[in-house]
Design an enzyme around this catalytic site. Structure first.
Site, PDB file in Angstrom:
ATOM      1  N   GLY A  18       0.822  -1.213   0.000  1.00  0.00           N
ATOM      2  CA  GLY A  18       0.000   0.000   0.000  1.00  0.00           C
ATOM      3  C   GLY A  18       0.850   1.254   0.000  1.00  0.00           C
ATOM      4  N   TYR A 143      -2.486 -20.311   3.873  1.00  0.00           N
ATOM      5  CA  TYR A 143      -2.396 -18.989   3.253  1.00  0.00           C
ATOM      6  C   TYR A 143      -2.445 -19.118   1.726  1.00  0.00           C
ATOM      7  CZ  TYR A 143      -0.368 -14.440   1.982  1.00  0.00           C
ATOM      8  OH  TYR A 143      -0.149 -13.201   1.423  1.00  0.00           O
ATOM      9  N   LYS A 194      19.655  -7.102  10.447  1.00  0.00           N
ATOM     10  CA  LYS A 194      20.828  -7.814  10.996  1.00  0.00           C
ATOM     11  C   LYS A 194      22.103  -6.981  10.863  1.00  0.00           C
ATOM     12  CE  LYS A 194      19.980 -12.801  10.740  1.00  0.00           C
ATOM     13  NZ  LYS A 194      20.387 -14.033  10.042  1.00  0.00           N
ATOM     14  N   ASP A 277      19.044 -23.621   3.602  1.00  0.00           N
ATOM     15  CA  ASP A 277      18.953 -22.632   2.521  1.00  0.00           C
ATOM     16  C   ASP A 277      17.510 -22.410   2.066  1.00  0.00           C
ATOM     17  OD1 ASP A 277      21.466 -21.639   2.083  1.00  0.00           O
ATOM     18  OD2 ASP A 277      22.034 -23.173   0.633  1.00  0.00           O
TER      19      ASP A 277
END
Length: 321
Positions: A18, A143, A194, A277
């Site tokens: 948005g 989902y 991070k 990974d």
């Protein structure tokens, strides 16, 4: 006589996508139109899981067009734990919004899907014809199926009522107003947070995994512009993938290096190969988009990461973690 303004309603308007639309309109003058009034809604404006509240909102605002972004979202761990909630809540939200669009004669609706809706076992590159070719990945099937059903609803509303409802499928979106949560967020905002933390603490910057997986990243302002184009010009009910090209895939290692450069981090970069990974690649074809928009220029990934980092550092007090 002044022409009546078209009301464009954006559900879930306070999130990453948005804000991408809002910032694109602000910073790219060619997108602005005097005959449109844009309303960006947040969850505070109405409970879209409540059918009557949703209908009441449409009654009050009388939108001409709708971009539907509102959804219950979360990272991998929340999805694993709450697949049922993700399916039920998103199905209810989508059903209420699409029903309201039909009831109030909305001229066009564009919903936002996700590349996670594609089959887990597939061939690459994935394209728009492959959405329903097999089950999605088991980690977030709730989902994913709820999002897939938007495509089913779009077709059904078109077939039964002639509604002009369609959907876009973006690849990995990033940019200002993202969720920079370390544990449960997406790749790029996680890397930015991070590096910020490592720089502040004088510690190593640790990237999970080998850094070899490949991803197609799309800057939220580019996605915003393309969603505006979809609303105004895309003629199909079938969904369209909004993504950079296959040739613009970036490895997690390259993305991490771009973040390090953008934040001027001078410390150690460590790859924790004991961490998984995940999927090596999820390559999506943007051939359909290029057929319609052959000249669209995507923001260079390095530039877009630098812009996102600058926004993050400037807004550190209010950033979502």
């Amino acid at each position: 006589m002044a022409t009546e303004k078209k009301i464009v309603l954006v559900t879930g308007g306070s999130g990453l996508v948005g804000n991408g639309i809002r910032l694109a309109m602000k910073e790219r003058p060619h997108l602005q139109r005097d005959d449109e009034e844009w309303i960006f809604l947040s969850s505070k404006d109405a409970d879209l899981m409540d059918k009557q509240a949703t209908l009441g909102l449409f009654e009050k605002l009388k939108p001409t067009y709708v971009i539907h972004l509102a959804a219950l979202v979360g990272g991998l761990f929340r999805n694993l734990k709450y697949n049922l909630d993700f399916y039920r809540n998103n199905t209810i939200i989508n059903d209420n919004v699409l029903h309201a669009c039909k009831e109030f004669g909305v001229k066009k609706l564009v919903s936002c899907l996700s590349t996670c809706i594609f089959p887990d076992k597939t061939t690459y590159p994935i394209d728009e014809t492959m959405v329903h070719n097999g089950p999605p990945h088991d980690s977030n099937f709730g989902y994913s199926f709820a999002k897939r059903m938007i495509d089913v609803l779009n077709r059904a509303y078109h077939k039964q009522h002639g509604c002009n409802f369609t959907a876009v499928i973006p690849t990995n979106v990033f940019g200002p107003y993202d969720n920079f949560n370390l544990e449960d967020g997406h790749v790029l905002p996680g890397l930015i947070h991070k590096v910020y933390k490592a720089k502040k603490e004088g510690s190593d910057f640790t990237v999970w995994g080998t850094g070899s997986p490949l991803r197609q990243f799309i800057y939220s302002l580019d996605l915003g512009e393309l969603m505006i184009w979809t609303l105004r010009s895309y003629p199909e009910i079938d969904p369209i993938i909004l993504s950079v090209g296959e040739e613009d895939e970036v490895s997690i290692k390259q993305a991490a290096e771009m973040v390090v450069e953008a934040m001027d981090f001078k410390g150690n970069v460590v790859y924790d190969t004991s961490k998984s990974d995940g999927q090596h690649k999820k390559t999506a074809s943007n051939a359909k988009l290029r057929k319609y928009c052959p000249d669209f220029k995507f923001t260079d990934t390095r530039t877009a990461i630098k812009d996102t980092v600058d926004w993050f550092e400037k807004n550190i007090e209010t950033v979502r973690f």
